[in-house]
Design a protein around this motif. Structure first.
Motif, PDB file in Angstrom:
ATOM      1  N   SER A 159       0.826  -1.229  -0.053  1.00  0.00           N
ATOM      2  CA  SER A 159       0.018  -0.097  -0.019  1.00  0.00           C
ATOM      3  C   SER A 159       0.885   1.236   0.130  1.00  0.00           C
ATOM      4  CB  SER A 159      -1.040  -0.148   1.181  1.00  0.00           C
ATOM      5  OG  SER A 159      -0.390  -0.009   2.340  1.00  0.00           O
ATOM      6  N   ASP A 160       2.061   1.284   0.803  1.00  0.00           N
ATOM      7  CA  ASP A 160       2.841   2.395   0.712  1.00  0.00           C
ATOM      8  C   ASP A 160       3.534   2.476  -0.465  1.00  0.00           C
ATOM      9  OD1 ASP A 160       2.435   3.109   3.405  1.00  0.00           O
ATOM     10  OD2 ASP A 160       3.956   1.720   4.242  1.00  0.00           O
ATOM     11  N   ILE A 161       3.900   1.558  -1.131  1.00  0.00           N
ATOM     12  CA  ILE A 161       4.583   1.655  -2.407  1.00  0.00           C
ATOM     13  C   ILE A 161       3.736   2.068  -3.702  1.00  0.00           C
ATOM     14  CG2 ILE A 161       5.637   0.187  -4.221  1.00  0.00           C
ATOM     15  CD1 ILE A 161       7.017  -1.361  -1.941  1.00  0.00           C
ATOM     16  N   GLN A 162       2.664   1.626  -3.425  1.00  0.00           N
ATOM     17  CA  GLN A 162       1.571   1.938  -4.579  1.00  0.00           C
ATOM     18  C   GLN A 162       1.157   3.513  -4.461  1.00  0.00           C
ATOM     19  OE1 GLN A 162      -2.773   0.521  -4.459  1.00  0.00           O
ATOM     20  NE2 GLN A 162      -2.060  -0.501  -6.493  1.00  0.00           N
ATOM     21  N   ALA A 163       1.056   3.833  -3.191  1.00  0.00           N
ATOM     22  CA  ALA A 163       0.713   5.270  -2.951  1.00  0.00           C
ATOM     23  C   ALA A 163       1.649   6.086  -3.454  1.00  0.00           C
ATOM     24  CB  ALA A 163       0.415   5.465  -1.357  1.00  0.00           C
ATOM     25  N   GLY A 167       5.115  -1.273 -12.255  1.00  0.00           N
ATOM     26  CA  GLY A 167       4.872   0.080 -11.861  1.00  0.00           C
ATOM     27  C   GLY A 167       3.494   0.005 -11.538  1.00  0.00           C
ATOM     28  N   SER A 168       3.218   1.449 -11.188  1.00  0.00           N
ATOM     29  CA  SER A 168       1.791   2.117 -10.940  1.00  0.00           C
ATOM     30  C   SER A 168       1.780   3.381 -11.302  1.00  0.00           C
ATOM     31  CB  SER A 168       1.489   1.698  -9.688  1.00  0.00           C
ATOM     32  OG  SER A 168      -0.131   1.935  -9.529  1.00  0.00           O
ATOM     33  N   GLY A 169       0.537   4.021 -11.327  1.00  0.00           N
ATOM     34  CA  GLY A 169       0.339   5.412 -11.507  1.00  0.00           C
ATOM     35  C   GLY A 169       0.899   6.052 -12.812  1.00  0.00           C
ATOM     36  N   PRO A 170       1.306   7.167 -13.076  1.00  0.00           N
ATOM     37  CA  PRO A 170       1.471   7.862 -14.370  1.00  0.00           C
ATOM     38  C   PRO A 170       2.772   7.171 -14.931  1.00  0.00           C
ATOM     39  CG  PRO A 170       2.169   9.282 -12.315  1.00  0.00           C
ATOM     40  CD  PRO A 170       1.325   7.999 -11.912  1.00  0.00           C
TER      41      PRO A 170
END
Length: 441
Positions: A82-86, A384-387
Motif C-alpha cells: 500500500s505504501d509503495i503503490q501510494a 509499476g503503477s500510476g503515471p
C-alpha cells in the motif's frame, strides 16, 4: 520501396553475435546487480522487522552501488504494497527525476522514466496511442505468434531438449520488438541491438567511488552502445518520414503520426524513445518469461491447468511478476518533507520501493507465497503503477502469451530436464535462472 531500401546511406551491421554472447551479456549484467545472491528475501525479512519504512539504502545493503551521494539526504526503503503503490501514484510528491540525473545522459535527457509533471504527461500522451489494445492484438497475431512458432520453436523440435533461456527466450523478445519497431530485417542488426541494450543497462551499476577505472569503462561502453543504437535508428526514422510510408502499425509509423495539442515528435525524440525500448526487450521480458516457465514447470498440476485453459495465461504472467519481479527495486525521490507510516522523510531523500516484498505482502495478497491463478486480479507493482506504469507492459504480456501458447502446442509433455541441476531464480535486480533446461516428447 522496401523497408531495407529506406535505410539511410550507412552500411548494415555485419558482425555476427550469437545467443551465447547474449547469454554471457545477461550473466555479466546479473552479476553486476547482485546475481550471486540466492535469496534476497532473507535480507528483506531482516530489514522489514525494523518497520515498513526503514532509513536504509537497500542497494547498499546488498553491496550494490548506493543511491546516496555526497550532500544528499539519507536513503529510505519501503516494503509494504500500500505504501509503495501510494508513492508510485503520487508524482507530485515523489519525483522520478533521480533516474534522469543518474542515467539520463545516455538518452540526451529524453528518458520518459525520468520525466515528471507536464513534460511527462505530454510525452505520454504522444506515445500511449502507439500501444493501443487493438494494435498490440494485431502485433501478436501477425508478427509475434508466427515469428515465435516458425523461426524459434520449429527448428528446435527434432532435438527433444534445449535450454529455454539460451535457445529461445534470450532472442524472441528482441526479435519481436525489433519487428514491432519497424526496422529492416537484418539478423546481425537485431543481435547487435540486443547487445547494445545490455551494455546500456549496466551503466547504473558502475560505482565511481569504489572503482573509478571500472566506472569509466562501464560508462564509456554504455555511452558507445547508446550512440550506436541512436545512429542506427535516426537515419531509418528520417528516411521513413521522407518516404511518407507511415500508415502501418509499426512503432516508427505510429510515432511519426503521433500528435497531441497540435504538437508532434521529431526524429530525435523518436530515436531517443526507441533506444529505451530495446534494453527492456533485451532483458526484462526474457527473464520474466523464464521465471514464469520455471514456476509452471515446477508444478505439473499448475502447468496442466494452464495448458487446458489458456484463458489463465494472463493470470499466470501476473502471478510470476508478483512473486518474482525482475525489476525488484524502483526509485523515487521526495520533493517535499513527507511522512509515510509514521516516519518523517525529508525533502530530497531517495526512496527505494521494494516491489519484491510488495508482491508478497499478506495485507495485499492472501496466502502470498502461493501461485494462485484465481486470486482477484491486480496489476503487480513489478510493472509499476500510476503515471509511470510500464508503457510496454501489454507488449511484454502479449509476447509471453504467444510464446507460452506455442510451447504448449508444439512441445508435448514439456518438462524440466532431469539430467541438469535444478534451475533456481537468483539475484537481487534482474532476477532469474541462469539456464532452463527442458525436454519434450
Amino acid at each position: 520501396m522496401s523497408a531495407d531500401e529506406l535505410i539511410a546511406p550507412q552500411e548494415q551491421l555485419s558482425e555476427e553475435i550469437g545467443a551465447n554472447a547474449l547469454v554471457e551479456g545477461m550473466a555479466d549484467l546479473s552479476a553486476a546487480f547482485g546475481g550471486g545472491i540466492d535469496d534476497p528475501f532473507l535480507v528483506y525479512d531482516r530489514l522489514r522487522a525494523q518497520g515498513d519504512v526503514v532509513p536504509v539504502d537497500l542497494l547498499a545493503a546488498f553491496g550494490l552501488r548506493s543511491k546516496a551521494a555526497a550532500g544528499e539526504q539519507p536513503v529510505f526503503t519501503l516494503f509494504r504494497f500500500s505504501d509503495i503503490q501510494a508513492v508510485l501514484r503520487d508524482a507530485a510528491t515523489f519525483t522520478s527525476s533521480i533516474n534522469q540525473r543518474r542515467i539520463g545522459f545516455l538518452f540526451d535527457d529524453l528518458m520518459i522514466l525520468g520525466m515528471d509533471g507536464a513534460q511527462h504527461k505530454f510525452m505520454r500522451s504522444l506515445l500511449q496511442p502507439a500501444f493501443g489494445a487493438g494494435v498490440i492484438a494485431r502485433w501478436k497475431e501477425r508478427m509475434m505468434a508466427p515469428l515465435i512458432a516458425e523461426e524459434f520453436i520449429k527448428p528446435l523440435l527434432a532435438r527433444g531438449r534445449c535450454d529455454l533461456l539460451a535457445d529461445f527466450a534470450i532472442e524472441f523478445p528482441v526479435r519481436s520488438v525489433y519487428h514491432i519497431i519497424g526496422l529492416p530485417d537484418d539478423p546481425t542488426a537485431y543481435s547487435r541491438f540486443a547487445t547494445w541494450g545490455l551494455e546500456i543497462l549496466r551503466a547504473p551499476t558502475a560505482d565511481p567511488e569504489k572503482d573509478p577505472a571500472g566506472f569509466a569503462e562501464t560508462v564509456a561502453s554504455a555511452v558507445a552502445a547508446s550512440k550506436g543504437m541512436y545512429d542506427q535508428l535516426r537515419p531509418i526514422i528520417a528516411a521513413r518520414r521522407a518516404s511518407g510510408l507511415i500508415e502501418g502499425d509499426d512503432l516508427i509509423s505510429s510515432l511519426l503520426r503521433a500528435s497531441h495539442q497540435g504538437e508532434s515528435l521529431d526524429d530525435h525524440q523518436i530515436a531517443c524513445f526507441l533506444r529505451t525500448v530495446m534494453p527492456a526487450a533485451a532483458e526484462t521480458t526474457t527473464r520474466t518469461f523464464c521465471n514464469l516457465m520455471l514456476m509452471l514447470l515446477n508444478d505439473a498440476d499448475l502447468f496442466d491447468a494452464v495448458r487446458r485453459d489458456r484463458s489463465l495465461i494472463p493470470a499466470a504472467i501476473d502471478e510470476a511478476v508478483r512473486l518474482e519481479p525482475v525489476l525488484s527495486i524502483i526509485t523515487r525521490e521526495t520533493k517535499a518533507d513527507t511522512e509515510i507510516a509514521g516516519v518523517v522523510i525529508p525533502a530530497g531523500s531517495p526512496i527505494l520501493l521494494c516491489a519484491a516484498t510488495a508482491g508478497r505482502d499478506e495485507a495485499a495478497y492472501p496466502d502470498p507465497h502461493v501461485f494462485d491463478l484465481h486470486r482477484p486480479r491486480k496489476i503487480p507493482l513489478g510493472f509499476g503503477s500510476g503515471p509511470h506504469m510500464c508503457i510496454g507492459m501489454q507488449v511484454a504480456k502479449a509476447e509471453m502469451e504467444a510464446a507460452l501458447n506455442a510451447l504448449m502446442d508444439m512441445m508435448p509433455r514439456l518438462r524440466l530436464d532431469p539430467d541438469y541441476p535444478e534451475p533456481l531464480i537468483k539475484g537481487v535486480i534482474f532476477r532469474g535462472p541462469s539456464a532452463l533446461h527442458v525436454r519434450w516428447d
